[in-house]
Design a protein around this motif. Structure first.
Motif, PDB file in Angstrom:
ATOM      1  N   SER A  98       0.809  -1.207   0.000  1.00  0.00           N
ATOM      2  CA  SER A  98       0.000   0.000   0.000  1.00  0.00           C
ATOM      3  C   SER A  98       0.847   1.263   0.000  1.00  0.00           C
ATOM      4  O   SER A  98       0.314   2.353  -0.059  1.00  0.00           O
ATOM      5  CB  SER A  98      -0.948   0.022   1.199  1.00  0.00           C
ATOM      6  OG  SER A  98      -0.215   0.153   2.406  1.00  0.00           O
ATOM      7  N   MET A  99       2.178   1.090   0.027  1.00  0.00           N
ATOM      8  CA  MET A  99       3.008   2.290  -0.080  1.00  0.00           C
ATOM      9  C   MET A  99       2.738   2.979  -1.401  1.00  0.00           C
ATOM     10  O   MET A  99       2.895   4.169  -1.531  1.00  0.00           O
ATOM     11  CB  MET A  99       4.494   1.915   0.030  1.00  0.00           C
ATOM     12  CG  MET A  99       4.922   1.473   1.399  1.00  0.00           C
ATOM     13  SD  MET A  99       4.588   2.671   2.669  1.00  0.00           S
ATOM     14  CE  MET A  99       5.750   3.943   2.239  1.00  0.00           C
ATOM     15  N   ASN A 100       2.350   2.217  -2.380  1.00  0.00           N
ATOM     16  CA  ASN A 100       2.068   2.832  -3.668  1.00  0.00           C
ATOM     17  C   ASN A 100       0.585   2.922  -3.975  1.00  0.00           C
ATOM     18  O   ASN A 100       0.217   3.451  -4.994  1.00  0.00           O
ATOM     19  CB  ASN A 100       2.746   2.025  -4.783  1.00  0.00           C
ATOM     20  CG  ASN A 100       4.231   2.280  -4.804  1.00  0.00           C
ATOM     21  OD1 ASN A 100       4.676   3.373  -4.486  1.00  0.00           O
ATOM     22  ND2 ASN A 100       4.988   1.271  -5.141  1.00  0.00           N
ATOM     23  N   THR A 101      -0.239   2.415  -3.107  1.00  0.00           N
ATOM     24  CA  THR A 101      -1.663   2.398  -3.416  1.00  0.00           C
ATOM     25  C   THR A 101      -2.507   3.028  -2.332  1.00  0.00           C
ATOM     26  O   THR A 101      -3.694   3.213  -2.534  1.00  0.00           O
ATOM     27  CB  THR A 101      -2.155   0.954  -3.598  1.00  0.00           C
ATOM     28  OG1 THR A 101      -1.864   0.218  -2.421  1.00  0.00           O
ATOM     29  CG2 THR A 101      -1.488   0.306  -4.796  1.00  0.00           C
ATOM     30  N   GLY A 102      -1.943   3.344  -1.214  1.00  0.00           N
ATOM     31  CA  GLY A 102      -2.785   3.853  -0.143  1.00  0.00           C
ATOM     32  C   GLY A 102      -2.015   4.526   0.957  1.00  0.00           C
ATOM     33  O   GLY A 102      -0.902   5.012   0.770  1.00  0.00           O
TER      34      GLY A 102
END
Lengths: 115, 109
Positions: A98-102
């Protein structure tokens, strides 16, 4: 909705004592992060865990150790406390990737004061 | 190395606009923006994943210039509730979020 729970919220210790902070992530979140924030400073990354294994390490002193348990809660252990350890300690949780999605969901923090 | 933000502090009257810049000496793969009120936890505002991306909700928006390794946060028609410290952050393609140096924003009536 359940949030990240940290305990204790406030802690006062003497120099050279030991302190333990606990973090209970949001249910189903598999990643936990620990940050240290001194007065007027930005949060400094200490350490992170994914699926109970350490996944990354930042500027964490050797006197500090942490782990993530089978129920995904995490504990930060701090020994030989120094005055400079006085800070707000945040735990955050997320889903892997989720570092890249949230977002990271932060707890309300544990304020450690070392006297 | 952490991203550097400018300005360090901003003082506004309600209704005024502000721009906060975030600059990195290393390649940025994503940019996060958080707001933190005094003594409270950082709260996620938005994430930008691609160069050229722009996002926003309400009167807060952001842009990401991947080539320049920069991002900007735009606050329009500021409200008292916008007061706080704004942090950009990036993961530098790792599993940790590194916060920028922070920008303290104060909005007065």
């Amino acid at each position: 909705a359940a949030g990240v729970i940290q305990s204790p919220r406030h802690l006062i210790k003497e120099k050279r004592e030991t302190a333990t902070l606990k973090c209970y992530p949001i249910p189903r979140h598999d990643t936990v992060y620990w940050y240290q924030q001194g007065p007027g400073q930005d949060p400094q990354f200490l350490i992170s865990f994914y699926e109970k294994m350490q996944s990354d390490k930042g500027s964490i002193p050797d006197r500090f150790s942490a782990q993530q348990f089978s129920d995904y809660h995490s504990e930060l252990n701090m020994s030989s406390l120094e005055l400079g350890d006085s800070a707000l300690y945040f735990c955050a949780s997320s889903l892997k990737g989720s570092m890249n999605t949230g977002e990271l969901f932060f707890g309300e923090g544990s304020r450690l004061t070392v006297l | 190395q952490q991203p550097v933000q400018s300005p360090q502090a901003v003082i506004l009257r309600e209704g005024e606009d502000a721009v906060i810049n975030c600059s990195s000496s290393k390649a940025l793969y994503s940019v996060h923006w958080y707001r933190q009120k005094h003594g409270e936890a950082p709260v996620f505002l938005m994430i930008l994943l691609k160069g050229g991306e722009q996002k926003g909700h309400d009167k807060i928006s952001a842009s990401f210039n991947e080539k320049k390794q920069q991002s900007s946060l735009y606050l329009t028609a500021s409200q008292l509730s916008y007061s706080g410290t704004y942090f950009c952050g990036t993961d530098y393609n790792t599993d940790k979020l590194i916060f920028g140096t922070g920008t303290r924003l104060q909005v007065f009536p």
